[in-house]
Design a protein around this motif. Sequence first.
Motif, PDB file in Angstrom:
ATOM      1  N   SER A 107       0.874  -1.105  -0.046  1.00  0.00           N
ATOM      2  CA  SER A 107      -0.126   0.099  -0.023  1.00  0.00           C
ATOM      3  C   SER A 107       0.890   1.289   0.104  1.00  0.00           C
ATOM      4  O   SER A 107       1.947   1.234   0.552  1.00  0.00           O
ATOM      5  CB  SER A 107      -0.937   0.065   1.403  1.00  0.00           C
ATOM      6  OG  SER A 107      -1.702  -1.096   1.332  1.00  0.00           O
ATOM      7  N   ILE A 108       0.368   2.345  -0.588  1.00  0.00           N
ATOM      8  CA  ILE A 108       1.038   3.418  -0.259  1.00  0.00           C
ATOM      9  C   ILE A 108       0.173   4.319   0.449  1.00  0.00           C
ATOM     10  O   ILE A 108      -1.008   4.111   0.460  1.00  0.00           O
ATOM     11  CB  ILE A 108       1.136   4.446  -1.643  1.00  0.00           C
ATOM     12  CG1 ILE A 108      -0.257   4.695  -2.219  1.00  0.00           C
ATOM     13  CG2 ILE A 108       2.141   3.756  -2.737  1.00  0.00           C
ATOM     14  CD1 ILE A 108      -0.272   5.669  -3.522  1.00  0.00           C
ATOM     15  N   LYS A 109       0.742   4.912   1.529  1.00  0.00           N
ATOM     16  CA  LYS A 109       0.117   5.535   2.654  1.00  0.00           C
ATOM     17  C   LYS A 109       0.648   6.601   3.275  1.00  0.00           C
ATOM     18  O   LYS A 109       1.974   6.704   3.218  1.00  0.00           O
ATOM     19  CB  LYS A 109      -0.295   4.408   3.778  1.00  0.00           C
ATOM     20  CG  LYS A 109       0.716   3.639   4.591  1.00  0.00           C
ATOM     21  CD  LYS A 109       0.279   2.658   5.450  1.00  0.00           C
ATOM     22  CE  LYS A 109      -0.239   1.607   4.927  1.00  0.00           C
ATOM     23  NZ  LYS A 109      -0.458   0.346   5.906  1.00  0.00           N
ATOM     24  N   ARG A 110      -0.173   7.607   3.800  1.00  0.00           N
ATOM     25  CA  ARG A 110       0.499   8.689   4.616  1.00  0.00           C
ATOM     26  C   ARG A 110      -0.514   8.994   5.894  1.00  0.00           C
ATOM     27  O   ARG A 110      -1.856   9.107   5.779  1.00  0.00           O
ATOM     28  CB  ARG A 110       0.577   9.953   3.647  1.00  0.00           C
ATOM     29  CG  ARG A 110       1.578   9.648   2.611  1.00  0.00           C
ATOM     30  CD  ARG A 110       1.912  11.015   2.032  1.00  0.00           C
ATOM     31  NE  ARG A 110       2.302  12.139   2.844  1.00  0.00           N
ATOM     32  CZ  ARG A 110       3.566  12.323   3.129  1.00  0.00           C
ATOM     33  NH1 ARG A 110       4.514  11.392   2.968  1.00  0.00           N
ATOM     34  NH2 ARG A 110       3.801  13.340   3.967  1.00  0.00           N
ATOM     35  N   LEU A 121       2.682  11.618  -2.459  1.00  0.00           N
ATOM     36  CA  LEU A 121       1.619  10.469  -2.834  1.00  0.00           C
ATOM     37  C   LEU A 121       1.991  10.122  -4.298  1.00  0.00           C
ATOM     38  O   LEU A 121       1.950   9.126  -4.619  1.00  0.00           O
ATOM     39  CB  LEU A 121       0.302  10.774  -2.639  1.00  0.00           C
ATOM     40  CG  LEU A 121      -0.297  10.724  -1.610  1.00  0.00           C
ATOM     41  CD1 LEU A 121      -1.707  11.450  -1.262  1.00  0.00           C
ATOM     42  CD2 LEU A 121      -0.516   9.241  -0.731  1.00  0.00           C
ATOM     43  N   GLN A 176       5.147   8.181  -4.322  1.00  0.00           N
ATOM     44  CA  GLN A 176       4.920   6.822  -3.788  1.00  0.00           C
ATOM     45  C   GLN A 176       4.258   5.999  -4.861  1.00  0.00           C
ATOM     46  O   GLN A 176       4.447   4.655  -5.082  1.00  0.00           O
ATOM     47  CB  GLN A 176       4.072   6.985  -2.593  1.00  0.00           C
ATOM     48  CG  GLN A 176       4.695   7.404  -1.371  1.00  0.00           C
ATOM     49  CD  GLN A 176       4.180   7.387  -0.100  1.00  0.00           C
ATOM     50  OE1 GLN A 176       3.350   8.539   0.225  1.00  0.00           O
ATOM     51  NE2 GLN A 176       3.913   6.229   0.711  1.00  0.00           N
ATOM     52  N   LYS A 177       3.121   6.582  -5.566  1.00  0.00           N
ATOM     53  CA  LYS A 177       2.559   5.704  -6.512  1.00  0.00           C
ATOM     54  C   LYS A 177       3.384   5.263  -7.587  1.00  0.00           C
ATOM     55  O   LYS A 177       3.420   4.201  -7.841  1.00  0.00           O
ATOM     56  CB  LYS A 177       1.366   6.599  -7.354  1.00  0.00           C
ATOM     57  CG  LYS A 177       0.623   6.270  -8.220  1.00  0.00           C
ATOM     58  CD  LYS A 177      -0.176   7.000  -8.983  1.00  0.00           C
ATOM     59  CE  LYS A 177      -0.621   6.754 -10.326  1.00  0.00           C
ATOM     60  NZ  LYS A 177      -1.458   7.734 -11.075  1.00  0.00           N
ATOM     61  N   THR A 196       6.802   5.130  -7.627  1.00  0.00           N
ATOM     62  CA  THR A 196       7.572   4.120  -6.976  1.00  0.00           C
ATOM     63  C   THR A 196       7.158   2.581  -6.992  1.00  0.00           C
ATOM     64  O   THR A 196       7.605   1.841  -7.464  1.00  0.00           O
ATOM     65  CB  THR A 196       8.143   4.397  -5.662  1.00  0.00           C
ATOM     66  OG1 THR A 196       8.754   5.783  -5.892  1.00  0.00           O
ATOM     67  CG2 THR A 196       9.048   3.424  -5.291  1.00  0.00           C
ATOM     68  N   LEU A 197       5.996   2.577  -6.541  1.00  0.00           N
ATOM     69  CA  LEU A 197       5.227   1.249  -6.403  1.00  0.00           C
ATOM     70  C   LEU A 197       5.101   0.732  -7.951  1.00  0.00           C
ATOM     71  O   LEU A 197       5.449  -0.362  -8.117  1.00  0.00           O
ATOM     72  CB  LEU A 197       3.900   1.419  -5.998  1.00  0.00           C
ATOM     73  CG  LEU A 197       3.030   0.382  -5.447  1.00  0.00           C
ATOM     74  CD1 LEU A 197       3.849  -0.751  -5.041  1.00  0.00           C
ATOM     75  CD2 LEU A 197       1.620   0.460  -4.737  1.00  0.00           C
ATOM     76  N   GLU A 249      -4.648   6.181   1.950  1.00  0.00           N
ATOM     77  CA  GLU A 249      -3.878   4.877   1.698  1.00  0.00           C
ATOM     78  C   GLU A 249      -4.662   4.294   0.458  1.00  0.00           C
ATOM     79  O   GLU A 249      -5.849   4.438   0.340  1.00  0.00           O
ATOM     80  CB  GLU A 249      -3.932   3.927   2.842  1.00  0.00           C
ATOM     81  CG  GLU A 249      -5.117   3.545   3.357  1.00  0.00           C
ATOM     82  CD  GLU A 249      -5.207   2.737   4.500  1.00  0.00           C
ATOM     83  OE1 GLU A 249      -4.165   2.114   4.871  1.00  0.00           O
ATOM     84  OE2 GLU A 249      -6.301   2.967   5.449  1.00  0.00           O
TER      85      GLU A 249
END
Length: 454
Positions: free
Chosen positions: A69-72, A80, A83-84, A86-87, A128
Amino acid sequence: MNLEAYQNVLDDVRLDSDRAYLSLQLPIDGYDIDEQKIFSYFQKAQGSRYWFRSKDDRYNTVGIEYLESIKRDKYSSKALATQKSTLYDKIQKVPLEEGMKSSLNLFGGTRFDDKDTSDEWNDFTMVEFHLPKWQFDLVNKELFYSVPLADVDMSTILGTITGELENISAVEAKEFEAPQINMEKDIFPEEWKSLVDHAVSVLDDTEFRKVVLARQRLLTFKSTIDPLFLLKRLNDETGTYTIYYEKGKSLFVSKSPEKLFDVQGDTLRTNAIAGSSERTGDVEKDEIQKSFLLNDEKNRYEHELVRESIVSDLEPFTDWVEFGPEPNILENRYIYHLHTPIKAELSDDSGIFELLDAIHPTPAVGGMPKDRARQYIMEEEYGTRGLYAAPIGLIHEDNESEFVVAIRSMLLHANSATLFAGCGIVKGSSSEKEFEETRVKFTPMLNVLGVENR
């Protein structure tokens, strides 16, 4: 399904050691699979499952087992987006046939605001989005099966997938009973009416024009509610969005009529939805209700505030915005709404998380001006909204996405359900009438629970 051809494809794949996951995309149209069967088969994954269905059936997606998950804890569009990216960069995608239509999605959303949460929302992070191991696209009949690269055996992975699909297809319909209600009560009803009266006293026609106030109703049951019962009930009502979102020991459910926005290519579509009246089921009475809604000064004013705010929010991201001069009637099973479709062409540098931050919350669920209304809600409203009226949906690797405003919703824990409903307060609103409006808005979730509204 041509397993030999698929294995030939896999034999030619060179695994990329710089990636963390392998995601295989394959058709599942040869299997008898639906939401009930998937959830019934993957009972052990409870707490890590979702179902998202669009109002227009653009999406009907089930996700099982959150892989990453991406989360903050605090919203940041830039962080975000990083992170997105990167995932997705960590995923090696391998389609097993040409011309497939699905995209690998992340499902999730953000809480309504960053008000310190009460214990009932602890399972949900501020923002998330989840990558599932199993992503079933029930519209295009396709599957994404994603696994850590370190766990991949290219000689057996196809057999593992097809074996599981055959097991899902073989699941037989299960008998389940409606939960027996133990207790039902409105939370702080008189205090909420007093809050409405206070809001009316501070609202005006210029500096603070509208605020949306939500309230809650608590139900407890004699036993834990069967998820399969809820899934069956959620299928009963068409013409709305369906959100079924498990996280840890919590379950969030919504049957919202309201799209926040969707993006396809460079085009963003959204709606102004505000102003409502009850749908009675009596044809003659309902025609009167619709006529009243189209001509009622309070409802028209509330609707125009919402449309005006959304158009203003979109201006930094577009060169033109298109909408009709007059609202129409949006018909749901229990409620009528005033509705204006809005379309915009996005500029090249528009980011999905920037759009989300700019548009949420619309005045339909927050108020106007937005910052003043949001502050009033955080300081004065009873309880914490959490995911109620928050944006929840699907995002792709590019900007394509769809987000729902998660109204007509409830939060479930074990044998309890907390229902949420809100209404727009403007100068001249009546606390008794607004209380009745919210009572009607509890109906969709009560219907999901098999409980009659009172």
